[in-house]
Design a protein around this motif. Structure first.
Motif, PDB file in Angstrom:
ATOM      1  N   ASN A  37      63.107  99.029 -43.254  1.00  0.00           N
ATOM      2  CA  ASN A  37      62.244 100.195 -43.432  1.00  0.00           C
ATOM      3  C   ASN A  37      62.784 101.377 -42.626  1.00  0.00           C
ATOM      4  N   PRO A  38      62.543 102.608 -43.120  1.00  0.00           N
ATOM      5  CA  PRO A  38      63.038 103.800 -42.423  1.00  0.00           C
ATOM      6  C   PRO A  38      62.209 104.139 -41.185  1.00  0.00           C
ATOM      7  N   ILE A  39      62.902 104.414 -40.090  1.00  0.00           N
ATOM      8  CA  ILE A  39      62.255 104.764 -38.826  1.00  0.00           C
ATOM      9  C   ILE A  39      62.712 106.161 -38.427  1.00  0.00           C
ATOM     10  N   GLU A  40      61.755 107.042 -38.127  1.00  0.00           N
ATOM     11  CA  GLU A  40      62.109 108.363 -37.617  1.00  0.00           C
ATOM     12  C   GLU A  40      62.289 108.264 -36.107  1.00  0.00           C
ATOM     13  N   LEU A  41      63.473 108.603 -35.637  1.00  0.00           N
ATOM     14  CA  LEU A  41      63.811 108.542 -34.223  1.00  0.00           C
ATOM     15  C   LEU A  41      63.871 109.945 -33.650  1.00  0.00           C
ATOM     16  N   THR A  42      63.212 110.139 -32.530  1.00  0.00           N
ATOM     17  CA  THR A  42      63.306 111.392 -31.785  1.00  0.00           C
ATOM     18  C   THR A  42      63.810 111.012 -30.398  1.00  0.00           C
ATOM     19  N   VAL A  43      64.924 111.621 -30.012  1.00  0.00           N
ATOM     20  CA  VAL A  43      65.614 111.255 -28.779  1.00  0.00           C
ATOM     21  C   VAL A  43      65.959 112.532 -28.031  1.00  0.00           C
ATOM     22  N   TRP A  44      65.794 112.527 -26.709  1.00  0.00           N
ATOM     23  CA  TRP A  44      66.249 113.669 -25.937  1.00  0.00           C
ATOM     24  C   TRP A  44      66.902 113.211 -24.646  1.00  0.00           C
ATOM     25  N   PHE A  45      67.948 113.956 -24.309  1.00  0.00           N
ATOM     26  CA  PHE A  45      68.754 113.689 -23.126  1.00  0.00           C
ATOM     27  C   PHE A  45      68.769 114.913 -22.230  1.00  0.00           C
ATOM     28  N   GLU A  46      68.930 114.691 -20.951  1.00  0.00           N
ATOM     29  CA  GLU A  46      69.157 115.768 -19.989  1.00  0.00           C
ATOM     30  C   GLU A  46      70.322 115.327 -19.127  1.00  0.00           C
ATOM     31  N   GLU A  47      71.378 116.133 -19.124  1.00  0.00           N
ATOM     32  CA  GLU A  47      72.615 115.808 -18.416  1.00  0.00           C
ATOM     33  C   GLU A  47      73.109 114.419 -18.811  1.00  0.00           C
ATOM     34  N   GLN A  48      73.040 114.146 -20.106  1.00  0.00           N
ATOM     35  CA  GLN A  48      73.485 112.904 -20.745  1.00  0.00           C
ATOM     36  C   GLN A  48      72.721 111.665 -20.295  1.00  0.00           C
ATOM     37  N   GLU A  49      71.559 111.845 -19.664  1.00  0.00           N
ATOM     38  CA  GLU A  49      70.687 110.731 -19.300  1.00  0.00           C
ATOM     39  C   GLU A  49      69.491 110.733 -20.255  1.00  0.00           C
ATOM     40  N   LEU A  50      69.150 109.574 -20.796  1.00  0.00           N
ATOM     41  CA  LEU A  50      68.033 109.466 -21.719  1.00  0.00           C
ATOM     42  C   LEU A  50      66.732 109.833 -21.018  1.00  0.00           C
ATOM     43  N   GLN A  51      66.037 110.832 -21.554  1.00  0.00           N
ATOM     44  CA  GLN A  51      64.769 111.291 -20.982  1.00  0.00           C
ATOM     45  C   GLN A  51      63.574 110.864 -21.827  1.00  0.00           C
ATOM     46  N   GLY A  52      63.803 110.698 -23.128  1.00  0.00           N
ATOM     47  CA  GLY A  52      62.698 110.318 -23.991  1.00  0.00           C
ATOM     48  C   GLY A  52      63.183 109.713 -25.280  1.00  0.00           C
ATOM     49  N   PHE A  53      62.374 108.804 -25.821  1.00  0.00           N
ATOM     50  CA  PHE A  53      62.709 108.116 -27.061  1.00  0.00           C
ATOM     51  C   PHE A  53      61.412 107.799 -27.783  1.00  0.00           C
ATOM     52  N   GLN A  54      61.373 108.121 -29.075  1.00  0.00           N
ATOM     53  CA  GLN A  54      60.198 107.826 -29.880  1.00  0.00           C
ATOM     54  C   GLN A  54      60.669 107.292 -31.226  1.00  0.00           C
ATOM     55  N   ALA A  55      60.071 106.190 -31.665  1.00  0.00           N
ATOM     56  CA  ALA A  55      60.390 105.602 -32.959  1.00  0.00           C
ATOM     57  C   ALA A  55      59.077 105.450 -33.722  1.00  0.00           C
ATOM     58  N   VAL A  56      58.964 106.132 -34.866  1.00  0.00           N
ATOM     59  CA  VAL A  56      57.723 106.086 -35.654  1.00  0.00           C
ATOM     60  C   VAL A  56      58.021 105.744 -37.100  1.00  0.00           C
ATOM     61  N   SER A  57      57.044 105.114 -37.765  1.00  0.00           N
ATOM     62  CA  SER A  57      57.193 104.776 -39.176  1.00  0.00           C
ATOM     63  C   SER A  57      57.036 106.053 -40.016  1.00  0.00           C
ATOM     64  N   LEU A  58      57.577 106.025 -41.202  1.00  0.00           N
ATOM     65  CA  LEU A  58      57.459 107.167 -42.096  1.00  0.00           C
ATOM     66  C   LEU A  58      56.334 106.988 -43.120  1.00  0.00           C
ATOM     67  N   GLU A  59      55.522 105.944 -42.950  1.00  0.00           N
ATOM     68  CA  GLU A  59      54.400 105.730 -43.848  1.00  0.00           C
ATOM     69  C   GLU A  59      53.345 106.795 -43.630  1.00  0.00           C
ATOM     70  N   GLN A  60      52.707 107.186 -44.712  1.00  0.00           N
ATOM     71  CA  GLN A  60      51.646 108.185 -44.636  1.00  0.00           C
ATOM     72  C   GLN A  60      50.307 107.536 -44.786  1.00  0.00           C
TER      73      GLN A  60
END
Length: 60
Positions: A37-60
């Protein structure tokens, strides 16, 4: 690239994805390696260190 483990929002299996540290803020879709199944990933880094990660379904 770093490997990040998380739980699929569809099948609840622990999976991993490779994350590219060279892009500070990213949003994209990848399929779960277990249930496909498709997962929407939102990722953010600061100075190449992982600061946040979110994985959500695309179901409505």
């Amino acid at each position: 690239m770093i490997e990040h483990f998380f739980q699929c929002p569809y099948c609840w299996e622990e999976i991993s994805m490779l994350l590219d540290r060279s892009v500070a803020n990213q949003t994209y879709v990848e399929d779960c390696e277990v249930c496909c199944n498709p997962i929407e990933l939102t990722v953010w880094f600061e100075e190449q260190e992982l600061q946040g990660f979110q994985a959500v379904s695309l179901e409505q």
